[in-house]
Design a protein around this motif. Structure first.
Motif, PDB file in Angstrom:
ATOM      1  N   ILE A   1       0.838  -1.197   0.000  1.00  0.00           N
ATOM      2  CA  ILE A   1       0.000   0.000   0.000  1.00  0.00           C
ATOM      3  C   ILE A   1       0.875   1.250   0.000  1.00  0.00           C
ATOM      4  O   ILE A   1       0.594   2.229  -0.705  1.00  0.00           O
ATOM      5  CB  ILE A   1      -0.930   0.006   1.234  1.00  0.00           C
ATOM      6  CG1 ILE A   1      -1.837  -1.241   1.247  1.00  0.00           C
ATOM      7  CG2 ILE A   1      -1.768   1.283   1.258  1.00  0.00           C
ATOM      8  CD1 ILE A   1      -2.784  -1.347   0.086  1.00  0.00           C
ATOM      9  N   PHE A   2       1.950   1.214   0.770  1.00  0.00           N
ATOM     10  CA  PHE A   2       2.889   2.343   0.825  1.00  0.00           C
ATOM     11  C   PHE A   2       3.419   2.665  -0.568  1.00  0.00           C
ATOM     12  O   PHE A   2       3.438   3.833  -0.986  1.00  0.00           O
ATOM     13  CB  PHE A   2       4.053   2.004   1.761  1.00  0.00           C
ATOM     14  CG  PHE A   2       5.166   3.025   1.761  1.00  0.00           C
ATOM     15  CD1 PHE A   2       5.181   4.053   2.688  1.00  0.00           C
ATOM     16  CD2 PHE A   2       6.195   2.956   0.823  1.00  0.00           C
ATOM     17  CE1 PHE A   2       6.201   5.008   2.674  1.00  0.00           C
ATOM     18  CE2 PHE A   2       7.206   3.901   0.808  1.00  0.00           C
ATOM     19  CZ  PHE A   2       7.207   4.932   1.737  1.00  0.00           C
ATOM     20  N   LEU A   3       3.872   1.651  -1.289  1.00  0.00           N
ATOM     21  CA  LEU A   3       4.462   1.872  -2.612  1.00  0.00           C
ATOM     22  C   LEU A   3       3.450   2.455  -3.588  1.00  0.00           C
ATOM     23  O   LEU A   3       3.778   3.332  -4.390  1.00  0.00           O
ATOM     24  CB  LEU A   3       5.023   0.553  -3.155  1.00  0.00           C
ATOM     25  CG  LEU A   3       6.238  -0.003  -2.407  1.00  0.00           C
ATOM     26  CD1 LEU A   3       6.602  -1.387  -2.930  1.00  0.00           C
ATOM     27  CD2 LEU A   3       7.423   0.944  -2.544  1.00  0.00           C
ATOM     28  N   LEU A   4       2.210   1.994  -3.508  1.00  0.00           N
ATOM     29  CA  LEU A   4       1.171   2.522  -4.395  1.00  0.00           C
ATOM     30  C   LEU A   4       0.841   3.968  -4.041  1.00  0.00           C
ATOM     31  O   LEU A   4       0.703   4.820  -4.922  1.00  0.00           O
ATOM     32  CB  LEU A   4      -0.079   1.647  -4.305  1.00  0.00           C
ATOM     33  CG  LEU A   4       0.078   0.215  -4.843  1.00  0.00           C
ATOM     34  CD1 LEU A   4      -1.156  -0.613  -4.522  1.00  0.00           C
ATOM     35  CD2 LEU A   4       0.324   0.229  -6.357  1.00  0.00           C
ATOM     36  N   ALA A   5       0.744   4.247  -2.748  1.00  0.00           N
ATOM     37  CA  ALA A   5       0.454   5.620  -2.314  1.00  0.00           C
ATOM     38  C   ALA A   5       1.609   6.548  -2.680  1.00  0.00           C
ATOM     39  O   ALA A   5       1.397   7.697  -3.075  1.00  0.00           O
ATOM     40  CB  ALA A   5       0.199   5.644  -0.812  1.00  0.00           C
TER      41      ALA A   5
ATOM     42  N   SER B   1      -4.611   7.290  -5.562  1.00  0.00           N
ATOM     43  CA  SER B   1      -5.601   7.650  -4.558  1.00  0.00           C
ATOM     44  C   SER B   1      -6.088   6.393  -3.839  1.00  0.00           C
ATOM     45  O   SER B   1      -5.800   5.265  -4.268  1.00  0.00           O
ATOM     46  CB  SER B   1      -6.798   8.338  -5.211  1.00  0.00           C
ATOM     47  OG  SER B   1      -7.490   7.415  -6.052  1.00  0.00           O
ATOM     48  N   ASN B   2      -6.848   6.550  -2.772  1.00  0.00           N
ATOM     49  CA  ASN B   2      -7.407   5.403  -2.059  1.00  0.00           C
ATOM     50  C   ASN B   2      -8.271   4.555  -2.984  1.00  0.00           C
ATOM     51  O   ASN B   2      -8.232   3.326  -2.942  1.00  0.00           O
ATOM     52  CB  ASN B   2      -8.238   5.864  -0.858  1.00  0.00           C
ATOM     53  CG  ASN B   2      -7.371   6.335   0.295  1.00  0.00           C
ATOM     54  OD1 ASN B   2      -6.145   6.259   0.232  1.00  0.00           O
ATOM     55  ND2 ASN B   2      -8.001   6.825   1.350  1.00  0.00           N
TER      56      ASN B   2
ATOM     57  N   ALA C   1      -9.024  -0.415  -6.048  1.00  0.00           N
ATOM     58  CA  ALA C   1      -9.345  -1.124  -7.283  1.00  0.00           C
ATOM     59  C   ALA C   1      -8.219  -2.060  -7.712  1.00  0.00           C
ATOM     60  O   ALA C   1      -8.465  -3.192  -8.140  1.00  0.00           O
ATOM     61  CB  ALA C   1      -9.640  -0.115  -8.400  1.00  0.00           C
ATOM     62  N   SER C   2      -6.976  -1.621  -7.569  1.00  0.00           N
ATOM     63  CA  SER C   2      -5.845  -2.444  -8.027  1.00  0.00           C
ATOM     64  C   SER C   2      -5.569  -3.613  -7.086  1.00  0.00           C
ATOM     65  O   SER C   2      -5.065  -4.654  -7.521  1.00  0.00           O
ATOM     66  CB  SER C   2      -4.588  -1.580  -8.154  1.00  0.00           C
ATOM     67  OG  SER C   2      -4.143  -1.121  -6.884  1.00  0.00           O
ATOM     68  N   GLU C   3      -5.898  -3.450  -5.804  1.00  0.00           N
ATOM     69  CA  GLU C   3      -5.612  -4.489  -4.815  1.00  0.00           C
ATOM     70  C   GLU C   3      -6.845  -5.275  -4.398  1.00  0.00           C
ATOM     71  O   GLU C   3      -6.774  -6.131  -3.500  1.00  0.00           O
ATOM     72  CB  GLU C   3      -4.971  -3.853  -3.578  1.00  0.00           C
ATOM     73  CG  GLU C   3      -3.638  -3.187  -3.834  1.00  0.00           C
ATOM     74  CD  GLU C   3      -2.590  -4.178  -4.285  1.00  0.00           C
ATOM     75  OE1 GLU C   3      -2.303  -5.131  -3.542  1.00  0.00           O
ATOM     76  OE2 GLU C   3      -2.064  -4.002  -5.406  1.00  0.00           O
TER      77      GLU C   3
ATOM     78  N   ALA D   1     -12.347   1.722   2.549  1.00  0.00           N
ATOM     79  CA  ALA D   1     -12.215   1.822   4.003  1.00  0.00           C
ATOM     80  C   ALA D   1     -10.994   1.050   4.496  1.00  0.00           C
ATOM     81  O   ALA D   1     -10.268   1.507   5.383  1.00  0.00           O
ATOM     82  CB  ALA D   1     -13.478   1.295   4.680  1.00  0.00           C
ATOM     83  N   THR D   2     -10.756  -0.124   3.900  1.00  0.00           N
ATOM     84  CA  THR D   2      -9.593  -0.927   4.285  1.00  0.00           C
ATOM     85  C   THR D   2      -8.304  -0.223   3.894  1.00  0.00           C
ATOM     86  O   THR D   2      -7.338  -0.190   4.663  1.00  0.00           O
ATOM     87  CB  THR D   2      -9.653  -2.309   3.605  1.00  0.00           C
ATOM     88  OG1 THR D   2     -10.823  -2.998   4.049  1.00  0.00           O
ATOM     89  CG2 THR D   2      -8.426  -3.144   3.953  1.00  0.00           C
ATOM     90  N   VAL D   3      -8.289   0.373   2.708  1.00  0.00           N
ATOM     91  CA  VAL D   3      -7.101   1.117   2.268  1.00  0.00           C
ATOM     92  C   VAL D   3      -6.847   2.295   3.202  1.00  0.00           C
ATOM     93  O   VAL D   3      -5.702   2.542   3.605  1.00  0.00           O
ATOM     94  CB  VAL D   3      -7.270   1.625   0.818  1.00  0.00           C
ATOM     95  CG1 VAL D   3      -6.111   2.541   0.431  1.00  0.00           C
ATOM     96  CG2 VAL D   3      -7.358   0.450  -0.149  1.00  0.00           C
ATOM     97  N   LYS D   4      -7.912   2.995   3.568  1.00  0.00           N
ATOM     98  CA  LYS D   4      -7.765   4.131   4.481  1.00  0.00           C
ATOM     99  C   LYS D   4      -7.166   3.698   5.814  1.00  0.00           C
ATOM    100  O   LYS D   4      -6.311   4.387   6.381  1.00  0.00           O
ATOM    101  CB  LYS D   4      -9.125   4.795   4.699  1.00  0.00           C
ATOM    102  CG  LYS D   4      -9.063   6.063   5.526  1.00  0.00           C
ATOM    103  CD  LYS D   4     -10.422   6.729   5.623  1.00  0.00           C
ATOM    104  CE  LYS D   4     -10.351   8.010   6.446  1.00  0.00           C
ATOM    105  NZ  LYS D   4     -11.690   8.671   6.542  1.00  0.00           N
TER     106      LYS D   4
END
Length: 223
Positions: free
Chosen positions: A169-173, A178-179, A184-186, A191-194
């Motif tokens: 998640i860190f690398l994507l952010a 965006s969240n 969508a990609s994961e 809410a889970t991404v947040k």
């Protein structure tokens, strides 16, 4: 609305007429409280230390001490005392080198000085809520264009505390997604991404997604 619930705002800018306009704008809002103004960076640092505003509107180009150095001093003092101000840079140029330096110094975003009043008010409320005004993707663009020669810092032990999922998640952010795009990609809910982002910021002691991108850039985690 009681004063305790208002967002305390200070302004640091060397143009008296501009300060007067911003002061009146802020004072016209029920949820904002104007707590002081300064005409140069040194006065701004002193004002911040005494007034302890929630949000500081900071011009970049000023006499005595510029806005970048003033931001660094304020953030350093805040780190020692546990105070958590948000610095919002006021600039006349979009995506310039000074903006990149200000973000690295600890600012949570920047607003053009000729922006609509409603946008400035929204920006104040946004950074006070803990979010960044400039998008992470724009932050990455800033650093790619204006700070390519910055020295690489050693990755701190705190990065090793991230779980495998949190690193993904860190690398994507850090790449500016965006969240919603990460979700969508994961194949996750927003809410889970947040939740993941919040944990990552907590472990790395970062204030927002802009600081996450700065962290990734300075440590060359994302190329």
């Amino acid at each position: 609305m009681t004063d305790a619930k208002r967002i305390r705002v200070a302004l640091v800018d060397d143009q008296a007429l501009f300060r007067a306009g911003v002061r009146m704008l802020i004072q016209s809002q029920d949820d904002l409280e104007f707590v002081g103004e300064a005409g140069d960076g040194r006065e701004g640092v002193a004002l911040a230390a005494t007034a302890r505003p929630d949000v500081i509107l900071m011009d970049i180009r000023m006499p005595v001490l510029d806005g970048i150095a003033a931001t660094e001093a304020i953030i350093m003092e805040a780190g020692r005392t546990g105070w958590e101000p948000r610095v919002l840079i006021l600039t006349t140029f979009d995506l310039d080198e000074s903006a990149a330096r200000a973000i690295r110094s600890g600012a949570s975003g920047f607003v053009l000085k000729d922006a609509e009043p409603e946008f400035l008010l929204a920006a104040i409320r946004t950074v006070h809520a803990g979010n960044a005004v400039i998008a992470a993707s724009a932050t990455r663009e800033l650093f790619e264009h204006f700070a390519p020669q910055a020295p690489t810092l050693l990755v701190p032990p705190s990065y090793d505390s991230l779980t495998a999922r949190e690193r993904e998640i860190f690398l994507l952010a850090a790449r500016g997604l965006s969240n919603a795009e990460i979700a969508a990609s994961e194949f996750l809910s927003e809410a889970t991404v947040k939740t993941h982002i919040s944990r990552i910021l907590g472990k790395l002691e970062l204030r927002d997604r802009v600081q996450l991108v700065v962290f990734a850039f300075e440590h060359r985690i994302v190329e």
